[in-house]
Design an enzyme around this catalytic site. Structure first.
Site, PDB file in Angstrom:
ATOM      1  CB  CYS A  45     -28.175  11.137  30.306  1.00  0.00           C
ATOM      2  SG  CYS A  45     -28.870   9.487  30.166  1.00  0.00           S
ATOM      3  CB  SER A  82     -35.947  -7.950 -15.469  1.00  0.00           C
ATOM      4  OG  SER A  82     -37.244  -8.302 -15.852  1.00  0.00           O
ATOM      5  CG  LEU A  83     -32.452 -12.451 -15.401  1.00  0.00           C
ATOM      6  CD1 LEU A  83     -31.443 -12.858 -14.336  1.00  0.00           C
ATOM      7  CD2 LEU A  83     -32.169 -13.211 -16.702  1.00  0.00           C
ATOM      8  CD  GLU A 100     -23.362 -15.223 -15.523  1.00  0.00           C
ATOM      9  OE1 GLU A 100     -24.098 -14.291 -15.149  1.00  0.00           O
ATOM     10  OE2 GLU A 100     -22.942 -15.342 -16.671  1.00  0.00           O
ATOM     11  CG  ASP A 157      -1.990  -1.037   1.143  1.00  0.00           C
ATOM     12  OD1 ASP A 157      -2.016  -1.755   0.114  1.00  0.00           O
ATOM     13  OD2 ASP A 157      -2.791  -1.150   2.090  1.00  0.00           O
ATOM     14  CE  LYS A 210     -26.780 -14.195 -17.376  1.00  0.00           C
ATOM     15  NZ  LYS A 210     -25.715 -13.213 -17.180  1.00  0.00           N
ATOM     16  CB  CYS A 237     -31.333  10.700  33.115  1.00  0.00           C
ATOM     17  SG  CYS A 237     -31.701  11.551  31.576  1.00  0.00           S
ATOM     18  CG  ASP A 243     -30.261  -8.502  -3.603  1.00  0.00           C
ATOM     19  OD1 ASP A 243     -30.776  -7.961  -4.596  1.00  0.00           O
ATOM     20  OD2 ASP A 243     -30.864  -8.669  -2.525  1.00  0.00           O
ATOM     21  CB  CYS A 268     -31.420  11.462  26.453  1.00  0.00           C
ATOM     22  SG  CYS A 268     -31.122  12.136  28.094  1.00  0.00           S
ATOM     23  NE  ARG A 312     -34.104  -3.892 -16.060  1.00  0.00           N
ATOM     24  CZ  ARG A 312     -35.410  -3.894 -15.795  1.00  0.00           C
ATOM     25  NH1 ARG A 312     -35.873  -3.276 -14.741  1.00  0.00           N
ATOM     26  NH2 ARG A 312     -36.242  -4.509 -16.590  1.00  0.00           N
ATOM     27  CG  ASP A 342      -0.796   5.048  -0.101  1.00  0.00           C
ATOM     28  OD1 ASP A 342      -1.727   4.746  -0.881  1.00  0.00           O
ATOM     29  OD2 ASP A 342      -0.820   4.830   1.119  1.00  0.00           O
ATOM     30  CE  LYS A 386     -31.860 -12.094 -10.007  1.00  0.00           C
ATOM     31  NZ  LYS A 386     -31.998 -10.988  -9.071  1.00  0.00           N
ATOM     32  CB  CYS A 390     -33.843   9.874  28.893  1.00  0.00           C
ATOM     33  SG  CYS A 390     -32.414   8.817  29.115  1.00  0.00           S
ATOM     34  CE  LYS A 403     -35.239 -13.254  -6.677  1.00  0.00           C
ATOM     35  NZ  LYS A 403     -36.033 -12.236  -7.333  1.00  0.00           N
ATOM     36  CE1 TYR A 442     -26.315  -8.466 -15.937  1.00  0.00           C
ATOM     37  CE2 TYR A 442     -25.667  -8.236 -13.653  1.00  0.00           C
ATOM     38  CZ  TYR A 442     -26.475  -7.879 -14.701  1.00  0.00           C
ATOM     39  OH  TYR A 442     -27.427  -6.929 -14.538  1.00  0.00           O
TER      40      TYR A 442
HETATM   41  S1  IVH Z   1     -28.612 -11.218 -16.615  1.00  0.00           S
HETATM   42  C1  IVH Z   1     -31.104 -10.071 -20.070  1.00  0.00           C
HETATM   43  N1  IVH Z   1     -26.963 -12.083 -14.757  1.00  0.00           N
HETATM   44  O1  IVH Z   1     -30.836  -9.567 -11.723  1.00  0.00           O
HETATM   45  C2  IVH Z   1     -30.612 -10.574 -18.781  1.00  0.00           C
HETATM   46  N2  IVH Z   1     -28.635 -10.521 -14.132  1.00  0.00           N
HETATM   47  O2  IVH Z   1     -33.938  -9.257 -13.261  1.00  0.00           O
HETATM   48  C3  IVH Z   1     -30.201  -9.507 -17.887  1.00  0.00           C
HETATM   49  N3  IVH Z   1     -28.517  -9.821 -11.808  1.00  0.00           N
HETATM   50  O3  IVH Z   1     -31.690  -6.574 -13.194  1.00  0.00           O
HETATM   51  C4  IVH Z   1     -29.776  -9.918 -16.564  1.00  0.00           C
HETATM   52  N4  IVH Z   1     -26.774 -11.046 -11.248  1.00  0.00           N
HETATM   53  O4  IVH Z   1     -29.480  -6.607 -12.050  1.00  0.00           O
HETATM   54  C5  IVH Z   1     -28.026 -11.295 -15.034  1.00  0.00           C
HETATM   55  N5  IVH Z   1     -25.395 -12.883 -13.236  1.00  0.00           N
HETATM   56  C6  IVH Z   1     -26.448 -12.109 -13.512  1.00  0.00           C
HETATM   57  C7  IVH Z   1     -27.051 -11.283 -12.544  1.00  0.00           C
HETATM   58  C8  IVH Z   1     -28.151 -10.506 -12.892  1.00  0.00           C
HETATM   59  C9  IVH Z   1     -27.666 -10.159 -10.809  1.00  0.00           C
HETATM   60  C10 IVH Z   1     -29.658  -8.880 -11.647  1.00  0.00           C
HETATM   61  C11 IVH Z   1     -29.707  -7.823 -12.698  1.00  0.00           C
HETATM   62  C12 IVH Z   1     -31.122  -7.827 -13.242  1.00  0.00           C
HETATM   63  C13 IVH Z   1     -31.812  -8.766 -12.310  1.00  0.00           C
HETATM   64  C14 IVH Z   1     -32.710  -9.707 -13.076  1.00  0.00           C
END
Ligand code: IVH
Length: 673
Positions: A426, A80-81, A110, A31, A285, A406, A114, A421, A133, A35, A112, A403, A309, A219
């Site tokens: 206190c 989305s998925l 992969e 480090d 996928k 006290c 959060d 408080c 998005r 730096d 997912k 409080c 999920k 991803y």
């Molecule tokens: S693929 C067309 N891969 O999950 C496919 N999504 O609704 C697009 N997410 O909004 C998503 N990990 O933010 C994909 N390995 C992954 C992911 C991933 C997290 C989220 C992404 C998306 C939501 C799916």
């Protein structure tokens, strides 16, 4: 080598080290070495502002906040998925895929993570735009915030034009730290790392976002300019992103059957709590682009991918009571006392109820069955009551008007959800403050724990943290159940803390809104406590990163009589009040102890050029710690110009005005004089 070349080399080297550290997780240098590269680059850029480029590693954080976010239209919609919650749903996804696509179906599995989906564009290797998005068609331009993410290259390792999609998120550790700081400041804590990540990306002030320790994992490759051999599968596309220097999905395993994919889902479901970030599922996928094209997409989601999920781990238990505890910033914090219940691997009997508004808003009553979950898998929290299971015996909670320790009437500050408080004397407050004073990030006095503090207060041996320094082994031995050996250890630990650098003391004082980071900024900016105590509001806001609220809180704190009493005691106890810069430069100049002389008193210095192994901040701290003043421009009143390599205009001016020019060795001689 000319300056331009040196700057380019430094930028390239720093980017490479960023990549090794943040993406590969395998740093190649220490480090301190890193730096010093960054310091050298900063110094060169300060002297040659015309050579500063937005892609320079010094330019990650925009110095001014935005007023609003621009809208970005996604060139490729952000879908989305579709979700699956069990094996049968995964199997029907697999069946459909095989019906439509005649060839071999291979999957990539992969994690997912959060967080929040982001789209990041590079043109000819340079980062040009990042967007959220949004509704999938248009999102918000969050380029300034995304740039603050250290693992994200500002320039790719390949000169590609592409758009990568990924997840911006906060690790659990970063989330816990952020919430701790927010609680300390009386701000509402975030309910989950995901909310915290969303809140951070929506900051108009990138300086704020930069403090949050966001990260991003990619991803998908959404668009790619002309290349010789374009990838023809998702797996190859991820490899290309990785080669370009982006951090990609840590898990990207190819499997030939949905069974294998499901096994991985189960494996990661079981292991999820041991990952450093929250995952809410596994994404499966179809690998080849040929198969993906044939499968196509609905308006909302592709038919070639699915998210398995995990069900969020929520448990139901009974709320036995609500206790109010007094925090060190005098907030009255509601805590749920629960019938013990196992959740995400631990037994939980207490959980956060956030604040009065939360309890009233959810109509949480004592005796209720409540849902409990772990926010960010760490801190348990009550989510809400199961109204159907009420018997009528539940009692609405009346938030105390006073409080609990006290009895003083609680107050609420404008714009804050917390009740406090207001009694500075206190007992709970005194206890929490001392506990904070000795804690690890503050004065780090090991051996003085919560029980000992309560004991010391109960026996009248201390009234505030300053009294700790006047304790003796003999006085400690008056406490019941304390052995002579432990008493001696406590005294040694307290004594050792006298030599701590100023930032620890500033953290320990518990100035509202001042956490460890601000404490360090203040310590570096003022050099010693006396300077800070007498600083005016204007002096404080002049320091980068010190905002108006914090400045007001600091001046208020130093105006309190109780602060003066405490500081007087600390001074009498010879607790160090100066910033001890971590001097790394090969032992040439070093603080020998906690006490620094005032042998530079009355002298004004100006610093220029690159000092060997010493940053401007460190040099400033060194001078101010010895009573000197550092000014930014050379005038007839300047006593010395401290010049390093590549000194520029200031040197010329000093020579013209006849101001003595000194180097580090002369400074060292002055310090000893
Ligand atoms: S693929 C067309 N891969 O999950 C496919 N999504 O609704 C697009 N997410 O909004 C998503 N990990 O933010 C994909 N390995 C992954 C992911 C991933 C997290 C989220 C992404 C998306 C939501 C799916």
């Amino acid at each position: 080598m000319d300056v331009r070349e040196r700057i380019q080399t430094l930028r390239r080297d720093i980017a490479t080290h960023d990549y090794h550290y943040h993406v590969l997780d395998a740093p190649q240098i220490s480090d301190a070495q890193y730096d010093s590269l960054l310091r050298e680059l900063r110094a060169l850029e300060a002297e040659h502002p015309e050579l500063v480029l937005p892609s320079s590693p010094t330019q990650r954080v925009a110095p001014r906040p935005l007023t609003t976010f621009d809208t970005v239209r996604h060139r490729v919609p952000m879908l989305s998925l579709a979700n699956a919650f069990d094996r049968a749903e995964l199997e029907s996804f697999d069946r459909r895929a095989r019906e439509i696509y005649a060839g071999q179906v291979q999957y990539v599995v992969e994690l997912k993570i959060d967080g929040l989906a982001v789209a990041v564009r590079y043109e000819h290797g340079h980062l040009v735009q990042a967007a959220t998005r949004g509704d999938g068609e248009t999102g918000e331009d969050i380029t300034a915030n995304i740039r603050t993410i250290q693992s994200l290259p500002l320039t790719l390792r390949l000169p590609l034009t592409l758009e990568a999609r990924g997840e911006a998120y906060l690790s659990r550790a970063a989330f816990a730290k952020l919430n701790e700081e927010r609680a300390e400041q009386g701000l509402q804590v975030f309910a989950s790392p995901r909310n915290a990540a969303a809140g951070s990306l929506r900051q108009l002030d990138a300086r704020e976002a930069a403090k949050r320790n966001l990260d991003v994992v990619f991803y998908a490759l959404a668009e790619l300019g002309e290349v010789d051999a374009p990838p023809d599968s998702h797996k190859e596309a991820l490899s290309l992103l990785a080669q370009a220097g982006l951090k990609v999905s840590p898990l990207r395993q190819t499997v030939d059957s949905i069974d294998e994919a499901f096994n991985l889902c189960l494996e990661y479901q079981a292991r999820r709590h041991s990952l450093p970030y929250d995952i809410d599922g596994i994404v499966i996928k179809v690998n080849t682009f040929d198969a993906q094209r044939q499968l196509g997409a609905t308006a909302k989601s592709p038919r070639w991918a699915i998210a398995y999920k995990f069900s969020a781990e929520q448990v139901v238990t009974r709320l036995l009571d609500i206790e109010i505890t007094v925090g060190r910033t005098a907030t009255l914090n509601p805590t749920a006392v629960l019938e013990p219940v196992a959740i995400a691997g631990t037994l939980v009997s207490r959980a956060s109820l956030h604040n009065a508004e939360f309890i009233a808003g959810k109509d949480i009553r004592i005796g209720d069955f409540v849902y409990v979950a772990k926010a960010g898998e760490i801190i348990p929290e009550v989510l809400g009551p199961l109204v159907d299971r009420r018997t009528g015996a539940e009692k609405p909670f009346v938030y105390p008007a006073n409080c609990p320790e006290c009895g003083t009437s609680a107050v609420q500050r404008a714009g804050e959800v917390a009740w406090r408080c207001p009694n500075p004397a206190c007992a709970a407050l005194l206890r929490e403050r001392i506990i904070h004073f000795v804690s690890r990030d503050a004065m780090d006095i090991t051996g003085v724990g919560e029980a000992l503090v309560a004991n010391l207060l109960a026996h009248g041996l201390v009234r505030d943290a300053g009294d700790l320094y006047f304790l003796t082994s003999d006085s400690l031995l008056k406490l019941p159940r304390l052995q002579a050996r432990s008493a001696a250890k406590v005294i040694v630990a307290i004594d050792k803390s006298r030599g701590n650098s100023l930032e620890r003391l500033l953290t320990a004082l518990g100035i509202p809104l001042v956490g460890t980071r601000a404490a360090l900024t203040l310590a570096q900016g003022f050099g010693n406590l006396e300077q800070l105590v007498t600083a005016r509001y204007e002096d404080l806001v002049a320091i980068p990163d010190i905002g108006d609220k914090m400045a007001a809180s600091i001046t208020e704190f130093f105006a309190l009589p109780s602060t003066h009493t405490l500081l007087d005691k600390l001074k009498r106890a010879e607790v160090n009040f100066t910033y001890l810069a971590k001097l790394r430069f090969a032992g040439k100049l070093r603080f020998t102890g906690s006490r620094t002389g005032a042998n530079l008193a009355g002298l004004t210095f100006v610093i220029t050029g690159t000092l060997p192994g010493l940053s401007r901040e460190e040099a400033t701290a060194l001078i101010t710690a010895h009573g000197g003043t550092v000014s930014s421009s050379v005038s007839a009143r300047t006593n010395y110009l401290l010049a390093g390599e590549k000194a520029g205009e200031k040197l010329t001016k000093a020579l013209t005005l006849g101001v003595p020019v000194i180097g580090l060795s002369e400074l060292q001689a002055l310090l000893k004089s």
